[in-house]
Design a protein around this motif. Structure first.
Motif, PDB file in Angstrom:
ATOM      1  N   PHE B 140      60.894   6.708  24.304  1.00 27.16           N
ATOM      2  CA  PHE B 140      61.840   5.391  24.784  1.00 27.16           C
ATOM      3  C   PHE B 140      62.668   5.569  25.024  1.00 27.16           C
ATOM      4  O   PHE B 140      63.480   5.534  26.283  1.00 27.16           O
ATOM      5  CB  PHE B 140      61.958   4.304  23.644  1.00 27.16           C
ATOM      6  N   SER B 141      63.266   7.430  25.033  1.00 29.52           N
ATOM      7  CA  SER B 141      64.178   7.564  25.808  1.00 29.52           C
ATOM      8  C   SER B 141      65.269   7.091  27.251  1.00 29.52           C
ATOM      9  O   SER B 141      66.413   7.471  27.521  1.00 29.52           O
ATOM     10  CB  SER B 141      64.212   9.372  25.754  1.00 29.52           C
ATOM     11  N   ARG B 142      63.710   7.591  28.115  1.00 30.82           N
ATOM     12  CA  ARG B 142      64.290   7.067  29.474  1.00 30.82           C
ATOM     13  C   ARG B 142      64.505   4.826  29.810  1.00 30.82           C
ATOM     14  O   ARG B 142      65.104   5.056  30.968  1.00 30.82           O
ATOM     15  CB  ARG B 142      63.409   7.080  30.133  1.00 30.82           C
ATOM     16  N   ARG B 143      64.268   4.713  28.842  1.00 35.18           N
ATOM     17  CA  ARG B 143      64.489   3.441  28.749  1.00 35.18           C
ATOM     18  C   ARG B 143      65.844   2.401  28.835  1.00 35.18           C
ATOM     19  O   ARG B 143      66.141   3.400  28.487  1.00 35.18           O
ATOM     20  CB  ARG B 143      63.587   2.280  27.693  1.00 35.18           C
ATOM     21  N   LYS B 144      66.204   1.596  29.424  1.00 33.94           N
ATOM     22  CA  LYS B 144      67.892   0.817  29.237  1.00 33.94           C
ATOM     23  C   LYS B 144      67.568  -0.091  27.637  1.00 33.94           C
ATOM     24  O   LYS B 144      66.459  -0.692  27.375  1.00 33.94           O
ATOM     25  CB  LYS B 144      67.392  -0.551  29.818  1.00 33.94           C
ATOM     26  N   PRO B 145      68.366  -0.270  27.005  1.00 33.67           N
ATOM     27  CA  PRO B 145      68.431  -0.916  26.134  1.00 33.67           C
ATOM     28  C   PRO B 145      67.630  -2.588  25.775  1.00 33.67           C
ATOM     29  O   PRO B 145      67.420  -2.806  25.083  1.00 33.67           O
ATOM     30  CB  PRO B 145      70.053  -1.137  25.980  1.00 33.67           C
ATOM     31  N   HIS B 146      67.975  -3.625  27.069  1.00 32.82           N
ATOM     32  CA  HIS B 146      67.028  -3.870  26.918  1.00 32.82           C
ATOM     33  C   HIS B 146      66.149  -4.048  27.238  1.00 32.82           C
ATOM     34  O   HIS B 146      64.910  -5.399  27.237  1.00 32.82           O
ATOM     35  CB  HIS B 146      67.761  -6.075  27.950  1.00 32.82           C
ATOM     36  N   GLN B 147      65.340  -3.031  27.192  1.00 38.82           N
ATOM     37  CA  GLN B 147      63.946  -2.775  27.219  1.00 38.82           C
ATOM     38  C   GLN B 147      62.935  -2.377  25.812  1.00 38.82           C
ATOM     39  O   GLN B 147      62.109  -2.037  25.687  1.00 38.82           O
ATOM     40  CB  GLN B 147      63.950  -1.745  28.573  1.00 38.82           C
ATOM     41  N   VAL B 148      63.986  -2.438  25.049  1.00 34.80           N
ATOM     42  CA  VAL B 148      63.492  -1.843  23.558  1.00 34.80           C
ATOM     43  C   VAL B 148      64.136  -3.171  22.413  1.00 34.80           C
ATOM     44  O   VAL B 148      64.336  -4.119  23.127  1.00 34.80           O
ATOM     45  CB  VAL B 148      64.205  -0.762  23.441  1.00 34.80           C
ATOM     46  N   SER B 149      63.177  -3.837  21.737  1.00 39.59           N
ATOM     47  CA  SER B 149      62.748  -4.726  19.971  1.00 39.59           C
ATOM     48  C   SER B 149      64.021  -4.065  19.871  1.00 39.59           C
ATOM     49  O   SER B 149      65.253  -3.202  19.515  1.00 39.59           O
ATOM     50  CB  SER B 149      61.520  -4.345  19.375  1.00 39.59           C
ATOM     51  N   GLY B 150      65.374  -5.338  19.213  1.00 45.15           N
ATOM     52  CA  GLY B 150      66.181  -5.164  18.720  1.00 45.15           C
ATOM     53  C   GLY B 150      65.911  -4.315  16.989  1.00 45.15           C
ATOM     54  O   GLY B 150      67.103  -3.392  17.023  1.00 45.15           O
ATOM     55  N   GLY B 151      65.040  -3.613  16.464  1.00 44.37           N
ATOM     56  CA  GLY B 151      65.069  -2.300  15.566  1.00 44.37           C
ATOM     57  C   GLY B 151      65.471  -1.597  16.023  1.00 44.37           C
ATOM     58  O   GLY B 151      65.467  -1.044  15.651  1.00 44.37           O
ATOM     59  N   GLN B 152      64.713  -1.316  17.784  1.00 41.01           N
ATOM     60  CA  GLN B 152      64.854   0.115  18.294  1.00 41.01           C
ATOM     61  C   GLN B 152      66.316   0.151  18.778  1.00 41.01           C
ATOM     62  O   GLN B 152      66.534   1.065  18.507  1.00 41.01           O
ATOM     63  CB  GLN B 152      63.787  -0.036  19.031  1.00 41.01           C
ATOM     64  N   ARG B 153      66.545  -0.754  19.102  1.00 41.97           N
ATOM     65  CA  ARG B 153      68.253  -1.250  19.702  1.00 41.97           C
ATOM     66  C   ARG B 153      68.699  -0.394  18.491  1.00 41.97           C
ATOM     67  O   ARG B 153      69.664   0.139  18.219  1.00 41.97           O
ATOM     68  CB  ARG B 153      68.345  -2.271  19.746  1.00 41.97           C
ATOM     69  N   GLN B 154      68.852  -0.690  16.902  1.00 41.57           N
ATOM     70  CA  GLN B 154      68.926  -0.405  15.929  1.00 41.57           C
ATOM     71  C   GLN B 154      69.219   1.033  15.664  1.00 41.57           C
ATOM     72  O   GLN B 154      70.488   1.421  15.051  1.00 41.57           O
ATOM     73  CB  GLN B 154      68.407  -0.982  14.754  1.00 41.57           C
ATOM     74  N   ARG B 155      68.179   1.212  15.648  1.00 43.54           N
ATOM     75  CA  ARG B 155      68.361   3.049  15.808  1.00 43.54           C
ATOM     76  C   ARG B 155      68.322   3.929  16.784  1.00 43.54           C
ATOM     77  O   ARG B 155      69.010   4.755  16.599  1.00 43.54           O
ATOM     78  CB  ARG B 155      66.141   3.222  15.662  1.00 43.54           C
ATOM     79  N   VAL B 156      69.013   2.725  17.681  1.00 41.98           N
ATOM     80  CA  VAL B 156      69.880   3.384  19.050  1.00 41.98           C
ATOM     81  C   VAL B 156      71.014   3.385  18.235  1.00 41.98           C
ATOM     82  O   VAL B 156      71.661   4.808  18.587  1.00 41.98           O
ATOM     83  CB  VAL B 156      69.605   3.240  19.652  1.00 41.98           C
ATOM     84  N   ALA B 157      71.623   2.242  18.135  1.00 49.18           N
ATOM     85  CA  ALA B 157      73.299   3.189  17.699  1.00 49.18           C
ATOM     86  C   ALA B 157      72.703   3.902  16.432  1.00 49.18           C
ATOM     87  O   ALA B 157      73.993   4.158  16.897  1.00 49.18           O
ATOM     88  CB  ALA B 157      73.602   1.196  17.408  1.00 49.18           C
ATOM     89  N   LEU B 158      72.304   3.559  15.769  1.00 51.90           N
ATOM     90  CA  LEU B 158      72.358   4.758  14.542  1.00 51.90           C
ATOM     91  C   LEU B 158      71.932   6.417  14.729  1.00 51.90           C
ATOM     92  O   LEU B 158      73.345   6.995  14.909  1.00 51.90           O
ATOM     93  CB  LEU B 158      71.356   4.639  13.898  1.00 51.90           C
ATOM     94  N   ALA B 159      71.448   6.246  16.306  1.00 54.16           N
ATOM     95  CA  ALA B 159      71.955   7.790  16.664  1.00 54.16           C
ATOM     96  C   ALA B 159      72.847   7.367  17.499  1.00 54.16           C
ATOM     97  O   ALA B 159      73.128   9.108  16.936  1.00 54.16           O
ATOM     98  CB  ALA B 159      69.720   8.198  17.503  1.00 54.16           C
ATOM     99  N   ARG B 160      72.540   7.525  17.687  1.00 58.17           N
ATOM    100  CA  ARG B 160      74.429   6.886  18.726  1.00 58.17           C
ATOM    101  C   ARG B 160      75.788   7.522  18.171  1.00 58.17           C
ATOM    102  O   ARG B 160      76.625   8.991  18.534  1.00 58.17           O
ATOM    103  CB  ARG B 160      74.623   5.838  19.533  1.00 58.17           C
ATOM    104  N   SER B 161      76.140   6.816  16.707  1.00 54.75           N
ATOM    105  CA  SER B 161      77.201   7.453  16.084  1.00 54.75           C
ATOM    106  C   SER B 161      76.290   8.358  15.044  1.00 54.75           C
ATOM    107  O   SER B 161      76.911   8.750  14.962  1.00 54.75           O
ATOM    108  CB  SER B 161      76.950   5.664  15.081  1.00 54.75           C
ATOM    109  N   LEU B 162      75.410   8.699  15.175  1.00 56.87           N
ATOM    110  CA  LEU B 162      75.363  10.154  14.353  1.00 56.87           C
ATOM    111  C   LEU B 162      75.810  10.885  14.453  1.00 56.87           C
ATOM    112  O   LEU B 162      75.906  12.825  14.631  1.00 56.87           O
ATOM    113  CB  LEU B 162      74.127  10.276  13.149  1.00 56.87           C
TER     114      LEU B 162
END
Ligand code: ADP
Ligand code: MG
Lengths: 270, 375
Positions: B140-162
């Motif tokens: 999903f790396s090429r998508r914008k945040p609003h194009q993925v589900s809530g659970g996936q957004r949460q994982r992106v947020a985790l990835a970004r902070s890690l």
């Protein structure tokens, strides 16, 4: 769904006629072959051709565009900064007074704004001209920009800026890399608004101009006093065209931004 | 065999990573954090647990540098943080609202913090790919945040902070928006990631089960103060107050007067004409002092007949039965109107169960089942 009654139809027609009939007449007559403004003598584009050969008019057009671009850019920078401080600055001494003062010029009569700017510039600048019109237009357009931009900033999620800081941005980088790209549609609308305001301003420009800077509205005004000529109609038609395009772009970008924001909000909620 | 248990807080030579020293935070006249002193150690998974408005987010925001303490000191790795702005702290935060940048792709969101570090391009790419793999977001790396589900957004947020490999990761109600199943999955994922990366995690939650599942230690907060800090089993089995006992899991609280017995326990007189409750405790109580018996429902046995030789046994009447599938909760009224919840595992099918409404039953529990609390 409401029914389209004869009453609705009439009010709509009357309303639009009232708004646009004068402009439509002007546009039609700009294609009149006759030199007499009120007599139709067939279709022609010769006044546009003549306009293009009128150096005075072209000069005025050049001054107007220069002034409009420079003043709206300045107004956008200042207005965005003011909006940012108003919305994000938190509470500081005299905040209410300050924000009230930013919005006051919106309701100030143009004559008064023009006169006071004239009184301010007179002793400062040895000569008035395009530069003083630019400053004057920037001053009065800036509050329009800050209204547009601050209404966007109010709904801007502050935690995005905090996230940027958290990820190593300085406050300025956070503004440049996160805030600005997101509020860009509002900033662009603000710029276009300032641009059109400057384009059609007559009163303030008259107060703050000098001997060798004449803008198009001033030129039209003085020309019309000697009698309306079809060239002026052609010129006005072109200006209507420019302003219309500006307004359309501004409203499309605002609408896009609104849709985008809605998507983001749904995303945040979902 | 000696098991190497992770418990740096019990080792006096261990240096804490985070130190709150008498930290107070006031908003105007309102005290959000009240003279709080607490150490958190490297590699801990420290959970802040408490009701809404008790100051959990405020503590996190002070660690991240968005708020400064009104009084007191916060030290990270021995350094006073007072003058260090958020962008210069080796701390990253995962926001309650995720705060993903809507104008950037998921890839660029994760790379955002790395670019600020002036990391070479190849290294950034490698790191982002690692983070995407870790959080299973590669496709999903090429998508914008609003194009993925809530659970996936949460994982992106985790990835970004890690991504910046912080010394300390702050997670503010990270799983609040997820449904139960995804939530449980993600809790284990978080623990896994924490173990793999060796990062210190401080997590805020108002869900006690979540805190118990993930944390090495749990701090229960109330009104800007930490009431108790302990490991999950300890905080469950040995709460230091009625507040903590009540906050963590289900508990019966029976109020009475304490009387010392010969076998270093206490008799708690809780109702006229009833046998006192016998309980062992390390607490030292005055004769006749008001005390609370905290008794977990699952530690109570329920029987038709009075059990032989039970230390504590009371007769009551079943008022209500809550059937939860694997277990049932019996609401039993004791003499004097005290209501007690008792839990029993449903080893038999429903039709063969022996207790029903209005039945008289005997509740019993052991000497060490209950905690005796002073407040
Ligand atoms: N910026 C602020 N101004 C005033 N009060 C605040 C501010 N931030 C938080 N508070 C108050 O401090 C208390 C603790 O808030 P918070 O730390 O967000 O609680 P929570 O434990 O729910 O995360 C709340 O009562 C809240 O209203
Ligand atoms: Mg909170």
């Amino acid at each position: 769904m409401k029914r389209f009654t004869w009453f609705n139809a009439t009010s709509l027609t009357l309303g639009f006629a009232f708004l646009y009939l004068p402009m439509i007449i002007l546009v039609i007559y700009s294609f009149n072959a006759s030199k007499l403004v009120t007599v139709w003598a067939g279709f022609s584009t010769k006044w546009y051709g003549e306009l293009m050969r009128n150096d005075q008019m072209l000069d005025a057009a050049w001054v107007t565009i220069k002034v409009a671009v420079a003043s709206s850019t300045l107004a956008t920078i200042l207005g965005t900064m003011a909006a940012y401080v108003m919305v994000r600055g938190g509470r500081f001494m005299g905040r209410t007074l300050f924000s009230g003062m930013i919005f006051a010029p919106l309701v100030m009569p143009e004559v008064i704004t023009g006169l006071s700017l004239f009184l301010l510039f007179k002793p400062i600048f040895t000569q008035m001209g395009a530069h003083t019109i630019i400053l004057a237009h920037a001053t009065f357009a800036m509050c329009y920009v800050s209204v547009v931009v601050s209404s966007r900033l109010v709904s801007f999620d502050k935690s995005l800026e905090e996230a940027a800081l958290d990820l190593g941005c300085t406050p300025f980088e956070s503004f440049r890399l996160v805030t600005l790209p997101i509020i860009a549609p509002a900033v662009i609308s603000g710029w276009l608004l300032a641009f059109t305001l400057s384009l059609d301003d007559l009163v303030i420009a008259n107060f703050t101009t000098g001997p060798d800077a004449t803008t198009l509205p001033m030129k039209i005004w003085s020309a019309v006093r000697l009698g309306v000529n079809p060239q002026i109609n052609a010129l006005s038609t072109l200006m209507i065209g420019v302003v219309t395009i500006g307004v359309i772009i501004a409203s499309i970008s605002t609408k896009r931004a609104a849709l985008r924001q809605k998507a983001d909000e749904q995303a945040a909620a979902g | 065999m000696t098991l190497d248990v992770f418990a740096p807080w019990e080792d006096p030579t261990e240096k804490p990573l985070i130190q709150f020293k008498g930290v107070t935070k006031r908003y105007g006249s309102f005290t959000a954090i009240d003279n709080l002193t607490q150490d958190i150690y490297a590699r801990e998974f420290f959970a802040l647990l408490g009701p809404s408005g008790c100051g959990k987010t405020t503590m996190m925001r002070m660690l991240a540098g968005f708020e400064t303490p009104t009084e007191g000191q916060i030290l990270i790795a021995g350094q006073d943080m007072a003058a260090v702005p958020p962008n210069e702290r080796a701390v990253n935060m995962m926001f309650q609202s995720y705060a993903l940048f809507p104008h950037l792709s998921i890839w660029d969101n994760i790379a955002f913090g790395l670019r600020r570090m002036k990391m070479p391009k190849a290294q950034i790419e490698e790191r982002v790919e690692d983070m995407l793999r870790l959080t299973r977001m590669t496709q999903f790396s090429r998508r914008k945040p609003h194009q993925v589900s809530g659970g996936q957004r949460q994982r992106v947020a985790l990835a970004r902070s890690l991504a910046r490999a912080p010394k300390l990761l702050l997670l503010d109600e990270p799983l609040g928006a997820l449904d139960k199943k995804l939530r449980e999955e993600t809790q284990f994922e978080l623990m896994d990631i924490q173990e793999k990366t060796g990062t210190t995690f401080v997590i805020v939650t108002h869900d006690q089960e979540e805190a118990m599942t993930v944390a090495s230690r749990v701090a229960v907060m109330d009104h800007g103060k930490i009431i108790q800090v302990s490991t999950p089993p300890k905080i469950y089995e040995e709460p230091n107050s009625v507040y903590v006992a009540d906050f963590i899991g289900d508990v019966n609280i029976i109020e009475g007067a304490a009387h010392k017995t010969s076998d270093d326990g206490y008799d708690i007189k809780w109702a006229e004409g009833q046998e006192p409750i016998h309980a062992k405790t390390t607490a030292v109580l005055n004769e006749g002092q008001k005390a609370f018996v905290a008794l977990r429902p699952e530690k109570i046995s329920i029987a038709e007949e009075k059990p032989e030789g039970a230390v504590n046994a009371v007769k009551g009447k079943i008022i209500d039965i809550g059937y939860l599938g694997n277990i049932s909760t019996y609401h039993v009224e004791l003499p004097g109107g005290v209501m007690v919840k008792a839990q029993a595992t449903n080893t038999r099918r429903l039709s063969r169960r022996n207790f029903s409404w209005e039945d008289e039953v005997w509740l019993s529990w052991t000497l060490t089942a209950a905690s005796v609390l002073e407040r």
